[in-house]
Structures are given as structure tokens and as C-alpha cells.
Design an enzyme around this catalytic site. Structure first.
Site, PDB file in Angstrom:
ATOM      1  N   LEU A  38      10.932  -4.373  -3.627  1.00 37.92           N
ATOM      2  CA  LEU A  38      11.208  -4.983  -2.421  1.00 37.92           C
ATOM      3  C   LEU A  38       9.956  -5.090  -1.423  1.00 37.92           C
ATOM      4  O   LEU A  38       9.156  -4.038  -1.423  1.00 37.92           O
ATOM      5  CB  LEU A  38      12.300  -3.761  -2.062  1.00 37.92           C
ATOM      6  CG  LEU A  38      13.406  -3.489  -2.924  1.00 37.92           C
ATOM      7  CD1 LEU A  38      14.405  -2.604  -2.193  1.00 37.92           C
ATOM      8  CD2 LEU A  38      14.225  -4.935  -3.276  1.00 37.92           C
ATOM      9  N   ARG A  81       5.422  -1.055  12.480  1.00 33.99           N
ATOM     10  CA  ARG A  81       4.413   0.309  12.770  1.00 33.99           C
ATOM     11  C   ARG A  81       2.956  -0.076  12.608  1.00 33.99           C
ATOM     12  O   ARG A  81       2.040   0.484  12.815  1.00 33.99           O
ATOM     13  CB  ARG A  81       4.919   1.425  12.208  1.00 33.99           C
ATOM     14  CG  ARG A  81       6.077   1.876  12.858  1.00 33.99           C
ATOM     15  CD  ARG A  81       6.782   2.957  12.119  1.00 33.99           C
ATOM     16  NE  ARG A  81       5.664   4.306  11.522  1.00 33.99           N
ATOM     17  CZ  ARG A  81       5.999   5.126  10.721  1.00 33.99           C
ATOM     18  NH1 ARG A  81       7.142   5.090   9.945  1.00 33.99           N
ATOM     19  NH2 ARG A  81       5.103   6.053  10.462  1.00 33.99           N
ATOM     20  N   GLY A 130      19.723  -3.188   4.652  1.00 30.57           N
ATOM     21  CA  GLY A 130      19.580  -1.829   3.618  1.00 30.57           C
ATOM     22  C   GLY A 130      19.051  -2.337   2.403  1.00 30.57           C
ATOM     23  O   GLY A 130      18.934  -3.605   2.030  1.00 30.57           O
ATOM     24  N   THR A 131      18.614  -1.201   1.687  1.00 31.53           N
ATOM     25  CA  THR A 131      17.942  -1.361   0.374  1.00 31.53           C
ATOM     26  C   THR A 131      19.026  -1.786  -0.757  1.00 31.53           C
ATOM     27  O   THR A 131      18.424  -2.926  -1.623  1.00 31.53           O
ATOM     28  CB  THR A 131      17.337  -0.113  -0.202  1.00 31.53           C
ATOM     29  OG1 THR A 131      18.459   1.007  -0.110  1.00 31.53           O
ATOM     30  CG2 THR A 131      16.206   0.421   0.795  1.00 31.53           C
ATOM     31  N   ASN A 190      14.282  11.918  -2.824  1.00 34.71           N
ATOM     32  CA  ASN A 190      14.481  10.524  -3.314  1.00 34.71           C
ATOM     33  C   ASN A 190      13.319   9.629  -3.124  1.00 34.71           C
ATOM     34  O   ASN A 190      13.264   9.371  -1.808  1.00 34.71           O
ATOM     35  CB  ASN A 190      15.956   9.996  -3.072  1.00 34.71           C
ATOM     36  CG  ASN A 190      16.094   8.656  -3.724  1.00 34.71           C
ATOM     37  OD1 ASN A 190      15.351   8.212  -4.694  1.00 34.71           O
ATOM     38  ND2 ASN A 190      16.994   7.749  -2.926  1.00 34.71           N
ATOM     39  N   LYS A 212     -29.033 -11.884  -1.808  1.00 34.72           N
ATOM     40  CA  LYS A 212     -27.749 -12.662  -1.620  1.00 34.72           C
ATOM     41  C   LYS A 212     -27.957 -13.797  -2.833  1.00 34.72           C
ATOM     42  O   LYS A 212     -28.893 -14.266  -2.794  1.00 34.72           O
ATOM     43  CB  LYS A 212     -27.550 -13.070  -0.284  1.00 34.72           C
ATOM     44  CG  LYS A 212     -26.338 -13.943  -0.180  1.00 34.72           C
ATOM     45  CD  LYS A 212     -26.219 -15.389  -0.511  1.00 34.72           C
ATOM     46  CE  LYS A 212     -27.072 -16.306   0.498  1.00 34.72           C
ATOM     47  NZ  LYS A 212     -27.091 -17.394   0.224  1.00 34.72           N
ATOM     48  N   TYR A 245     -35.916  -9.539   2.412  1.00 33.70           N
ATOM     49  CA  TYR A 245     -34.600 -10.281   2.031  1.00 33.70           C
ATOM     50  C   TYR A 245     -34.826 -11.362   1.097  1.00 33.70           C
ATOM     51  O   TYR A 245     -35.575 -12.242   1.366  1.00 33.70           O
ATOM     52  CB  TYR A 245     -34.232 -11.317   3.462  1.00 33.70           C
ATOM     53  CG  TYR A 245     -33.138 -11.967   3.345  1.00 33.70           C
ATOM     54  CD1 TYR A 245     -31.640 -11.591   3.132  1.00 33.70           C
ATOM     55  CD2 TYR A 245     -33.009 -13.424   3.346  1.00 33.70           C
ATOM     56  CE1 TYR A 245     -30.708 -12.680   2.616  1.00 33.70           C
ATOM     57  CE2 TYR A 245     -32.246 -14.353   3.107  1.00 33.70           C
ATOM     58  CZ  TYR A 245     -31.067 -13.777   2.835  1.00 33.70           C
ATOM     59  OH  TYR A 245     -29.830 -14.718   2.586  1.00 33.70           O
TER      60      TYR A 245
END
Length: 450
Positions: free
Chosen positions: A11, A18, A81-82, A174, A338, A353
Site C-alpha cells: 500500500l 506531514r 481506508g486500508t 497491530n 573524481k 584534486y
């Protein structure tokens, strides 16, 4: 007896308001990897026949991230809802016959071992209709409660909003995760109503509906940290911390020394050999492979890099993507590498570098050296031969080649290739004017006095 085929319904339709983010909640990273993909990786270890991800708001982001993961998509257009969310996977599983795991994209730390325990309990001789994953948090807060007997049989399940004071006093909660046979799941969901405080279709109601038919379900328990969910940035940080704690313990158990474990941060795919020593405050980004007997000193940052046996990194070093350190090479303090390779035993010890470069075996790169690899439009390579010595504070302007055994004098700007075993000097001639400094000081003191 062989286990039935497995399907997973994940799900991921919540809006995640939030999080205060334009990024979908389940795509926020843990150890540099979206939390949804952490969960999918655990699921994949069970070799499921089907995976269905239920999406809603922000579905485009989630769908794009799932490319190549072998998952089907189901859409929950309304958040009801679930139970309603799981129903959306029914069409994708209409031909499936086996066991179904119902999981949550924002609960990423549940392990394949726990999922397997759920499936094993589902297929135990007493054949429960469903197996619920329970936990006992330090603060039960608003979690739904499970009232169970001594054998783990579920007598009653209730959402917190609908619970009595006595039920709220129960400590077994749960998690929302459960295992159930496909043959039972959707038939029971079709009977779920929304006569509750939230007016939603609750997935856990299938347990009590089965009980009303005289069929029992069971609960098994997991540690609260394993079923921690993410609904805010603070919870994301807490789950990240738990993931890191597990990974550090795993590393040390496998033969890695962590001088200050709580200060070392791994990526989801960090590979470490044996007898690796990692000092405090080291951070790994994705794509790092560290071989045996490597030492990484404090305050180093490593991402997309390969470090071979016996090499040494740091302190205060930065290895960026494409960095390769061959056996017994060394990158020291305040050195950045790099897309460059240091050959066997090569050294760059200080303030350097190295970008788009190849450094031959045994070469020594002096302090303050830089490869000037970018002209504002294109990148160019620097090739430094075996046994070459580059003096301090040199600038190697790419594309340029320094031959085997060549020496570059300190402070040089090198713009042309240097042949094997040659000395290259690229700096202005030094000039000294006798007495000039004294005359200058006298003149300036006179001006200041006047």
C-alpha cells in the site's frame, strides 16, 4: 510440504502531507535508496509470483520509480481506508491462487525473515485464516489493539478510535501487516463495512468477520523497530537511524572495525571486505566497494568509488563517482578524486584534486597539485605515468600526459606532454633585487610618519 505461491500487496496510496514535500512519501530515501525499494528488495528475496503496488496521490512518481521492478500498479482514487486500498489489487490478482502478504510502502524495515515467519504461521497445521504482525511499542499511542490468547489466537482486534478503555490498556498492537490466503482475502473484504468512527473500510475487520464464521486468525510478534512507519521527517530520521544501526552491527559481525560505530553512515549498497578499519565520521554514498585490509581515516566521504586491498583513504578525503584506488595506493588529507584511477602504490597525500585522470603505479602527487580538467565546456583527461613525481603546487592542464618516471618541478603549470624520465619546469624565473625590501620598508615608514 511446499509453500504455496506468494503475492505481495504494498500500500502506497497515502498523501504523506506531514512530510511537507513535493516528493512522494514512499520515495524519500533511507541510506540513499527510496524506502519503497528497501521493502521491495526484502519482498523479492521471497521470490513472489506477483507484486502489486497500490498508488493514489502522486502516483506518477511512484510508477516511474517502479520501472524494471516487476510490480503491477493498482490505483486507489479515493482514500477510503486500508481495506478499500487492498481491494484495488483484486483485479491484478484475479488469476492468483496462493498466500498474500499485505505490506506498507512507508514501513520499509520489515525483513524477509519476518515475512517468512508470517507465511509459515499461515501454513501451520491449525491453518489460521490470517496472520497479523503485532508489536509492543514503548508508547502504544493510537495504534489498533490485538487481544490474543496464550497461543497467539486472536480473540478481538479493534482500532484505537473504537476501543474501550480496557482494550486501550492492551499493549499488543497491530502493525497493519498481515498474511492471508487469496481465496479468503477478497471474499472477506467484500463484507467489510464502514460503520466506525472514521467512516473507513478497515483491513483488520476481515479478522473479526472470519471469527464470526467460526474461523480463527493468529498473531505473531516483531520488534517495534522493525515495523516503524514514516509519516514525518522526524520519523524518517528515526527509521534511517535504525537502518544504520543494523548495518553497522552487520559490518562488525562480518569483520569490519568501526572505531566509533554511531558516527559511520552507510549507503544501502555499501560493500565492505574483511579487516577493513573505519575511523569516526566516515560517510558512504551509493556505489562503494571496499576490498579487504583497507583503512579509511576520519571525516572522509566516499561515493561511487572502488578501493582495492591495502589502500588507505583520508583523513578528510573525498572520493567521488568513478574514483578507483588500486592496491596499496593512498589518498590523504583534503584530497578529492573524481573519475580517476590511482595505480598500485600511487600516492596523493595532501591538498590535491585529481579529476578525469590516470595515475600510474608508484607515482607520487605532491601537495596542492590539481588536474585542470574542465575548460568551462568540456572535460579532458590527464595521464600520469608509472613512477612519475609531480612537485607540490603544480597545475596539470588537460589534456596532458606525464611520462613514466618523469619529474614535474614544484609550482609548475604544465600545458604540454612530458616525455619519459624528463624534468618539466613551467614557472617564471626567480629574480632577486638586493636591498629592495629594506628600501621599501624605509619608504613606507616615512610616508606613514608624514
Amino acid at each position: 510440504m511446499s509453500q504455496p505461491p506468494i503475492a505481495a500487496i504494498i500500500l502506497a496510496a497515502g498523501q504523506g502531507t506531514r512530510m511537507k514535500s513535493d516528493r512522494h512519501k514512499v520515495l524519500h530515501p533511507i541510506a540513499g535508496h527510496p524506502m519503497l525499494h528497501h521493502l521491495l528488495t526484502s519482498v523479492d528475496r521471497l521470490h513472489p509470483a506477483e507484486k502489486v503496488v497500490v498508488v493514489g496521490a502522486g502516483r506518477e512518481q511512484v510508477e516511474a520509480s517502479l520501472a524494471g521492478r516487476g510490480a503491477s500498479i493498482a490505483v486507489q482514487a479515493e482514500q477510503l481506508g486500508t481495506g478499500h486500498a487492498v481491494q484495488q489489487a483484486e483485479e491484478a490478482l484475479q488469476e492468483f491462487s496462493g498466500d498474500v502478504l499485505i505490506l506498507y510502502g512507508d514501513v520499509p524495515l520489515v525483513t524477509e525473515a519476518t515475512m517468512q515467519r508470517m507465511l509459515d504461521r499461515l501454513n501451520a497445521p491449525d491453518a489460521p485464516v490470517a496472520v497479523v504482525l503485532g508489536f509492543r511499542p514503548a508508547d502504544a499511542a493510537a495504534y489498533g489493539r490485538i487481544v490474543a490468547d496464550a497461543d497467539g489466537g486472536i480473540a478481538r482486534m479493534v482500532e484505537f478510535k473504537d476501543a474501550t478503555p480496557e482494550e486501550r490498556a492492551v499493549t499488543l498492537c497491530n502493525s497493519g501487516l498481515l498474511a492471508v490466503r487469496a481465496a479468503d482475502l477478497f471474499a472477506l473484504l467484500a463484507r467489510v463495512g464502514n460503520d466506525n468512527a472514521a467512516g473507513e473500510y478497515y483491513l483488520p475487520d476481515i479478522i473479526m468477520l472470519a471469527a464470526s464464521d467460526g474461523r480463527k486468525s493468529a498473531v505473531i510478534e516483531a520488534d517495534a523497530s522493525e515495523v516503524a512507519g514514516v509519516n514525518s521527517r522526524a520519523e524518517l530520521a528515526a527509521v534511517e537511524a535504525e537502518w544504520q544501526r543494523r548495518r553497522r552491527a552487520e559490518a562488525m559481525a562480518a569483520g569490519v572495525t568501526l572505531a566509533a560505530p554511531e558516527t559511520v553512515w552507510f549507503a544501502h549498497d555499501t560493500v565492505l571486505g574483511r579487516d577493513v578499519t573505519i575511523a569516526p565520521h566516515v560517510v558512504f554514498g551509493p556505489g562503494v566497494h571496499i576490498a579487504d585490509n583497507v583503512t579509511i581515516h576520519a571525516f572522509s566521504h566516499i561515493e561511487g568509488a572502488t578501493v582495492e586491498s591495502g589502500a588507505e583513504v583520508g583523513p578528510y578525503a573525498r572520493l567521488r563517482p568513478g574514483a578507483v584506488l588500486r592496491e596499496k595506493s593512498k589518498v590523504g588529507n583534503f584530497v578529492e578524486v573524481k573519475k580517476s584511477e590511482l595505480g598500485v602504490g600511487a600516492k596523493a597525500n595532501h591538498l590535491t584534486y585529481l579529476g578525469d585522470a590516470t595515475v600510474g603505479a608508484g607515482a607520487n602527487i605532491g601537495a596542492g597539485t590539481i588536474t585542470c580538467n574542465y575548460d568551462g565546456y568540456f572535460k579532458y583527461r590527464t595521464e600520469i605515468g608509472e613512477g612519475a613525481f609531480v612537485g607540490s603546487n603544480s597545475a596539470l592542464v588537460a589534456p596532458v600526459k606525464i611520462g613514466n618516471g618523469a619529474i614535474v618541478g614544484a609550482g609548475s603549470v604544465i600545458t604540454r606532454d612530458v616525455e619519459t624520465d624528463a624534468l618539466a619546469l613551467g614557472r617564471g624565473a626567480q629574480e632577486a633585487k638586493s636591498g629592495w625590501a629594506r628600501r621599501f620598508r624605509d619608504m613606507m615608514k616615512s610616508k606613514k610618519a608624514g
